[in-house]
Scaffold this motif. Structure first.
Motif, mmCIF file in Angstrom:
data_model
loop_
_atom_site.group_PDB
_atom_site.id
_atom_site.type_symbol
_atom_site.label_atom_id
_atom_site.label_comp_id
_atom_site.label_asym_id
_atom_site.label_seq_id
_atom_site.Cartn_x
_atom_site.Cartn_y
_atom_site.Cartn_z
ATOM 1 N N VAL A 1 40.355 34.631 29.753
ATOM 2 C CA VAL A 1 42.047 34.705 29.864
ATOM 3 C C VAL A 1 42.357 36.531 29.478
ATOM 4 C CG1 VAL A 1 44.153 34.096 28.829
ATOM 5 C CG2 VAL A 1 42.543 32.245 29.273
ATOM 6 N N GLU A 2 41.932 36.605 28.403
ATOM 7 C CA GLU A 2 42.244 38.124 28.171
ATOM 8 C C GLU A 2 41.791 38.817 29.256
ATOM 9 O OE1 GLU A 2 41.725 41.393 24.521
ATOM 10 O OE2 GLU A 2 41.365 39.144 24.165
ATOM 11 N N LYS A 3 40.615 39.017 29.834
ATOM 12 C CA LYS A 3 40.297 39.876 31.086
ATOM 13 C C LYS A 3 41.107 39.612 32.096
ATOM 14 C CE LYS A 3 35.925 40.574 31.710
ATOM 15 N NZ LYS A 3 35.480 41.960 30.860
ATOM 16 N N PHE A 4 41.588 38.510 32.446
ATOM 17 C CA PHE A 4 42.300 38.360 33.512
ATOM 18 C C PHE A 4 43.655 38.833 33.643
ATOM 19 C CE2 PHE A 4 45.579 35.209 35.058
ATOM 20 C CZ PHE A 4 45.403 35.659 36.383
ATOM 21 N N ILE A 5 44.117 38.560 32.356
ATOM 22 C CA ILE A 5 45.490 39.110 31.957
ATOM 23 C C ILE A 5 45.465 40.905 32.070
ATOM 24 C CG2 ILE A 5 47.401 39.655 30.404
ATOM 25 C CD1 ILE A 5 47.333 36.854 31.806
ATOM 26 N N ARG A 6 44.445 41.343 31.319
ATOM 27 C CA ARG A 6 44.283 42.842 31.299
ATOM 28 C C ARG A 6 44.218 43.512 32.610
ATOM 29 N NH1 ARG A 6 39.658 43.295 28.768
ATOM 30 N NH2 ARG A 6 40.836 43.066 26.676
ATOM 31 N N ALA A 7 43.547 42.785 33.582
ATOM 32 C CA ALA A 7 43.315 43.052 35.061
ATOM 33 C C ALA A 7 44.538 43.031 36.055
ATOM 34 C CB ALA A 7 42.010 42.157 35.538
ATOM 35 N N GLU B 1 39.048 39.318 42.380
ATOM 36 C CA GLU B 1 39.394 39.566 44.008
ATOM 37 C C GLU B 1 40.034 38.537 44.677
ATOM 38 O OE1 GLU B 1 39.152 43.057 44.868
ATOM 39 O OE2 GLU B 1 38.698 43.430 42.886
ATOM 40 N N ALA B 2 39.574 37.530 44.539
ATOM 41 C CA ALA B 2 40.036 36.279 45.256
ATOM 42 C C ALA B 2 41.602 36.094 44.851
ATOM 43 C CB ALA B 2 39.184 35.100 45.047
ATOM 44 N N TRP B 3 41.760 36.268 43.530
ATOM 45 C CA TRP B 3 43.249 36.265 43.101
ATOM 46 C C TRP B 3 44.005 37.395 43.813
ATOM 47 C CZ3 TRP B 3 46.021 32.876 40.050
ATOM 48 C CH2 TRP B 3 47.160 33.171 39.775
ATOM 49 N N LYS B 4 43.615 38.442 43.847
ATOM 50 C CA LYS B 4 44.369 39.426 44.183
ATOM 51 C C LYS B 4 44.629 39.683 45.848
ATOM 52 C CE LYS B 4 42.790 42.976 41.041
ATOM 53 N NZ LYS B 4 42.142 44.083 40.752
ATOM 54 N N SER B 5 43.562 38.988 46.541
ATOM 55 C CA SER B 5 43.572 38.977 48.024
ATOM 56 C C SER B 5 44.060 37.571 48.582
ATOM 57 C CB SER B 5 42.176 39.158 48.866
ATOM 58 O OG SER B 5 41.652 38.090 48.455
ATOM 59 N N GLY B 6 43.803 36.547 47.745
ATOM 60 C CA GLY B 6 44.265 35.124 48.351
ATOM 61 C C GLY B 6 43.101 34.542 49.132
ATOM 62 N N ALA C 1 48.713 36.338 51.628
ATOM 63 C CA ALA C 1 48.803 37.701 51.658
ATOM 64 C C ALA C 1 48.338 38.078 50.089
ATOM 65 C CB ALA C 1 50.121 38.581 52.331
ATOM 66 N N GLY C 2 47.747 39.338 49.885
ATOM 67 C CA GLY C 2 47.599 39.576 48.482
ATOM 68 C C GLY C 2 48.593 40.700 47.689
ATOM 69 N N ILE C 3 48.535 40.999 46.738
ATOM 70 C CA ILE C 3 49.439 42.117 46.047
ATOM 71 C C ILE C 3 48.625 43.360 46.346
ATOM 72 C CG2 ILE C 3 50.286 40.783 44.341
ATOM 73 C CD1 ILE C 3 48.480 41.700 42.443
ATOM 74 N N ARG C 4 49.567 44.292 46.668
ATOM 75 C CA ARG C 4 49.170 45.719 46.998
ATOM 76 C C ARG C 4 48.929 46.708 45.670
ATOM 77 N NH1 ARG C 4 51.846 49.654 51.727
ATOM 78 N NH2 ARG C 4 50.296 51.144 51.604
ATOM 79 N N ILE C 5 49.837 46.204 44.956
ATOM 80 C CA ILE C 5 49.920 47.310 43.614
ATOM 81 C C ILE C 5 48.635 46.942 43.001
ATOM 82 C CG2 ILE C 5 52.444 47.369 43.488
ATOM 83 C CD1 ILE C 5 52.470 45.295 41.393
ATOM 84 N N ASP C 6 48.332 48.061 42.097
ATOM 85 C CA ASP C 6 47.334 48.043 41.221
ATOM 86 C C ASP C 6 47.615 47.931 39.812
ATOM 87 O OD1 ASP C 6 44.785 48.348 40.028
ATOM 88 O OD2 ASP C 6 44.197 50.214 40.792
ATOM 89 N N LEU C 7 47.447 46.947 39.254
ATOM 90 C CA LEU C 7 47.884 46.606 37.746
ATOM 91 C C LEU C 7 46.531 46.809 36.769
ATOM 92 C CD1 LEU C 7 50.131 43.516 38.341
ATOM 93 C CD2 LEU C 7 50.845 45.917 37.708
ATOM 94 N N THR C 8 45.453 47.209 37.480
ATOM 95 C CA THR C 8 44.261 47.306 36.370
ATOM 96 C C THR C 8 44.824 48.377 35.404
ATOM 97 O OG1 THR C 8 42.920 46.844 38.391
ATOM 98 C CG2 THR C 8 41.764 48.036 36.550
ATOM 99 N N GLY C 9 44.238 48.103 34.163
ATOM 100 C CA GLY C 9 44.680 49.168 33.241
ATOM 101 C C GLY C 9 45.711 48.741 32.234
ATOM 102 N N ILE C 10 46.367 47.691 32.818
ATOM 103 C CA ILE C 10 47.945 47.194 31.979
ATOM 104 C C ILE C 10 47.182 46.245 31.295
ATOM 105 C CG2 ILE C 10 49.894 46.035 32.237
ATOM 106 C CD1 ILE C 10 50.528 47.288 34.719
#
Length: 206
Positions: free
Chosen positions: A20-26, A129-134, A191-200
């Motif tokens: 859960v924590e890794k998912f939210i962080r990513a 990656e599947a979550w991001k791209s769908g 369609a996936g999200i384009r913005i990169d939220l990695t690091g938040i």
């Protein structure tokens, strides 16, 4: 920023706290009202909502016309919705969004893990990656059936970036990321999200 205690309290119990924590962080957004709208390869710039009503107005305006991701987990707002009247404010309520998002990600994680045949290092990254791209293995992953609980593999780690020792890497025949999205431009919910939220991130609990 959503605190770690809230995340673990609201997350789907079927997903391990570490995942859960890794998912939210990513993928997580620091603002529960965050709405991301994308059509094709273009992100539509929208005025950041200041209230839940503003956020839901944006969601209702674009669902069915574009891909809409919303809230802490950037949940796909159009998932399972056939009428905008079915959209509920839960999407922008932090705890409810975390619960829905982690439950849906948990299913995706199990779909990917089943593909591997057992819990394996690398499954988390593929699920992310599947979550991001769908998409996963050319299929719209959000609509895939939940394979249910899977047997644990002795010594398997929670999530990693490389295949375990002796484990075959994924075949090169996997479709390139985004390929299926481009093949279905008329489906705004695929369609996936384009913005990169990695690091938040949310930080680690003490």
């Amino acid at each position: 920023m959503i605190d770690v205690a809230t995340i673990h309290q609201c997350a789907d119990p079927g997903l391990k706290p570490a995942i859960v924590e890794k998912f939210i962080r990513a993928v997580g957004a620091p603002d529960p009202l965050a709405v991301t709208v994308r059509t094709g390869n273009r992100v539509i710039l929208v005025t950041p909502p200041k209230t839940a009503d503003d956020a839901m107005e944006l969601v209702r305006r674009y669902v069915g016309q574009a891909m809409v991701r919303v809230g802490v987990t950037q949940y796909p707002a159009g998932h399972g919705v056939t009428d905008i009247a079915e959209l509920k404010p839960d999407l922008v309520e932090a705890c409810a969004n975390i619960r829905m998002g982690t439950a849906l990600f948990g299913k995706i994680y199990r779909v990917v893990t089943k593909w591997y045949g057992a819990p394996a290092e690398g499954a988390f990254g593929e699920a992310l990656e599947a979550w991001k791209s769908g998409y996963f293995e050319g299929k719209y992953v959000f609509d895939e059936p939940d394979p249910g609980s899977l047997p644990a593999r002795k010594g398997a780690s929670v999530a990693g970036d490389k295949p375990a020792h002796g484990e075959a890497a994924r075949p090169a025949s996997r479709p390139d990321d985004g390929t299926q999205q481009d093949k279905e431009p008329d489906n705004p919910n695929k369609a996936g999200i384009r913005i990169d939220l990695t690091g938040i991130g949310v930080g680690k609990p003490k």
